[in-house]
Enzyme design. Structure first.
Site, PDB file in Angstrom:
ATOM      1  N   ASP A  89       9.607 -35.311   3.828  1.00  0.00           N
ATOM      2  CA  ASP A  89       9.229 -36.683   3.454  1.00  0.00           C
ATOM      3  C   ASP A  89       9.321 -37.652   4.625  1.00  0.00           C
ATOM      4  O   ASP A  89       8.614 -38.654   4.670  1.00  0.00           O
ATOM      5  CB  ASP A  89      10.098 -37.174   2.294  1.00  0.00           C
TER       6      ASP A  89
ATOM      7  N   LYS B  75      13.162 -32.814  -0.259  1.00  0.00           N
ATOM      8  CA  LYS B  75      13.761 -32.762  -1.603  1.00  0.00           C
ATOM      9  C   LYS B  75      15.178 -32.204  -1.574  1.00  0.00           C
ATOM     10  O   LYS B  75      15.439 -31.213  -0.878  1.00  0.00           O
ATOM     11  CB  LYS B  75      12.851 -31.914  -2.501  1.00  0.00           C
TER      12      LYS B  75
HETATM   13  O1  MRU Z   1      10.382 -36.698  -5.236  1.00  0.00           O
HETATM   14  P1  MRU Z   1       9.093 -36.049  -4.822  1.00  0.00           P
HETATM   15  O2  MRU Z   1       8.564 -35.095  -5.848  1.00  0.00           O
HETATM   16  O3  MRU Z   1       8.078 -37.059  -4.380  1.00  0.00           O
HETATM   17  O4  MRU Z   1       9.489 -35.187  -3.547  1.00  0.00           O
HETATM   18  C1  MRU Z   1       8.497 -34.465  -2.872  1.00  0.00           C
HETATM   19  C2  MRU Z   1       9.035 -33.609  -1.795  1.00  0.00           C
HETATM   20  O5  MRU Z   1      10.201 -33.608  -1.504  1.00  0.00           O
HETATM   21  C3  MRU Z   1       8.055 -32.799  -1.014  1.00  0.00           C
HETATM   22  O6  MRU Z   1       8.662 -31.635  -0.544  1.00  0.00           O
HETATM   23  C4  MRU Z   1       7.585 -33.658   0.166  1.00  0.00           C
HETATM   24  O7  MRU Z   1       6.956 -34.819  -0.273  1.00  0.00           O
HETATM   25  C5  MRU Z   1       6.732 -32.986   1.154  1.00  0.00           C
HETATM   26  S1  MRU Z   1       5.337 -32.124   0.567  1.00  0.00           S
HETATM   27  C6  MRU Z   1       4.011 -33.004   0.557  1.00  0.00           C
END
Ligand code: MRU
Length: 333
Positions: A231, A242
């Site tokens: 992220d 995550k």
């Molecule tokens: O909370 P989320 O579902 O938005 O988290 C998403 C993630 O952690 C993904 O692994 C991350 O955005 C990278 S993949 C496009």
């Protein structure tokens, strides 16, 4: 290829596939309302770092569709509302900073047109970056492999085919994937609901595991490598993803198998030196104490619910971007 799309611009409205209902119900939200788009990001109806950025870009543009009077205050109100939806994904800020620049250079007669064009450009660039990550990722596979992944990093999380999941899909089409273990990804189950759904659509064999089974699976099921998305990536390669990703990186290092991240340049934050500068979103108690609206423990119990964790650069075997596979020590120029 049987890809599903998280977002589409339809008749000057944003169509969002409501990911909170997947995989059991395929329901769409169609809106041009900034507040509704912000709410969609906050509730994770649209989620995944690149998809959040694209949704925000369209939300920014659509706010100007019916605006008859242009003023700087309104531009900054739109920017600030979007900026406070979710703090961790760099892609959100990458997108709204670009939109802000375009807005500031526009005038009353061309602002909406210019902003929609920029949002479509951000979306198209993301599709291209997803494809390139897929191609660049091929080099990490030494043989037909068993892979483990976390959260959802596919077409639901991006504008295109995905980040880590784009690498997995491209490797599969090149006969380099035997099986994928999918972490269910508590508390919101992006793995068991979304990644499983995407892998089923493209016909990649997979098994869902509970997050706490990951180390045991690595030890006993011949997992060759782990790959996740990110992220926000600091200049030194420390990577937020995550919650649970850091556990996986530690386990990979302990078991001496590679741990990779795949992310586009729009996830890299050159302004911060290391992971300490990354703001980690905390989610509400109810996401832990309830499941699908049903209480699974007492709602009055205190929780600690970080949505992301930061994996230190030294635990990451490589970072796959649309440019190349970067290796430690990380320098993204
Ligand atoms: O909370 P989320 O579902 O938005 O988290 C998403 C993630 O952690 C993904 O692994 C991350 O955005 C990278 S993949 C496009």
């Amino acid at each position: 290829m049987n890809e599903i799309s998280a977002l589409n611009l339809l008749d000057e409205k944003l169509q969002i596939l409501n990911q909170t209902k997947l995989p059991l119900v395929e329901e769409y939200i169609l809106t041009d309302d900034l507040e509704r788009i912000c709410e969609s990001i906050e509730k994770l109806e649209v989620r995944g770092a690149p998809a959040i950025g694209i949704a925000a870009a369209y939300g920014f543009a659509l706010s100007f569709k019916l605006k008859s009077e242009l003023n700087d205050n309104f531009i900054m109100q739109v920017y600030s509302r979007l900026a406070k939806t979710r703090p961790t994904a760099k892609n959100l800020f990458f997108a709204i900073d670009r939109m802000l620049k375009v807005a500031k250079k526009s005038n009353q007669s061309n602002i909406y047109h210019n902003l929609i064009e920029e949002a479509i450009k951000i979306h198209k660039e993301d599709i291209e970056m997803c494809n390139k990550m897929g191609e660049n990722g091929i080099e990490i596979f030494k043989k037909k492999s068993i892979v483990l992944t976390h959260c959802n990093t596919g077409s639901l999380a991006t504008g295109g085919s995905g980040t880590a999941l784009s690498v997995i899909k491209t490797a599969f089409y090149n006969n380099l994937i035997e099986m994928v273990f999918v972490d269910e990804t508590r508390p919101l189950l992006q793995g068991s609901r979304l990644t499983a759904f995407e892998l089923e659509k493209v016909g990649i064999p997979f098994k869902i595991i509970v997050d706490s089974a990951a180390s045991h699976t690595i030890l006993t099921q011949n997992v060759d490598l782990v790959i996740t998305g990110a992220d926000r990536i600091a200049s030194n390669g420390d990577s937020a993803n995550k919650i649970g990703t850091y556990n996986l990186a530690i386990s990979c290092n302990y078991h001496k198998i590679p741990f990779y991240i795949a992310a586009p340049s729009s996830t890299i934050d050159s302004q911060i030196k290391n992971g300490k500068g990354i703001i980690i979103e905390e989610r509400s108690n109810s996401e832990i104490t309830s499941l699908n609206g049903n209480e699974i423990t007492k709602s009055k119990y205190n929780t600690f619910s970080p949505a992301f964790d930061v994996t230190p650069n030294s635990l990451i075997s490589g970072i796959i971007t649309e440019k190349q596979v970067f290796r430690f020590p990380y320098k993204f120029v």
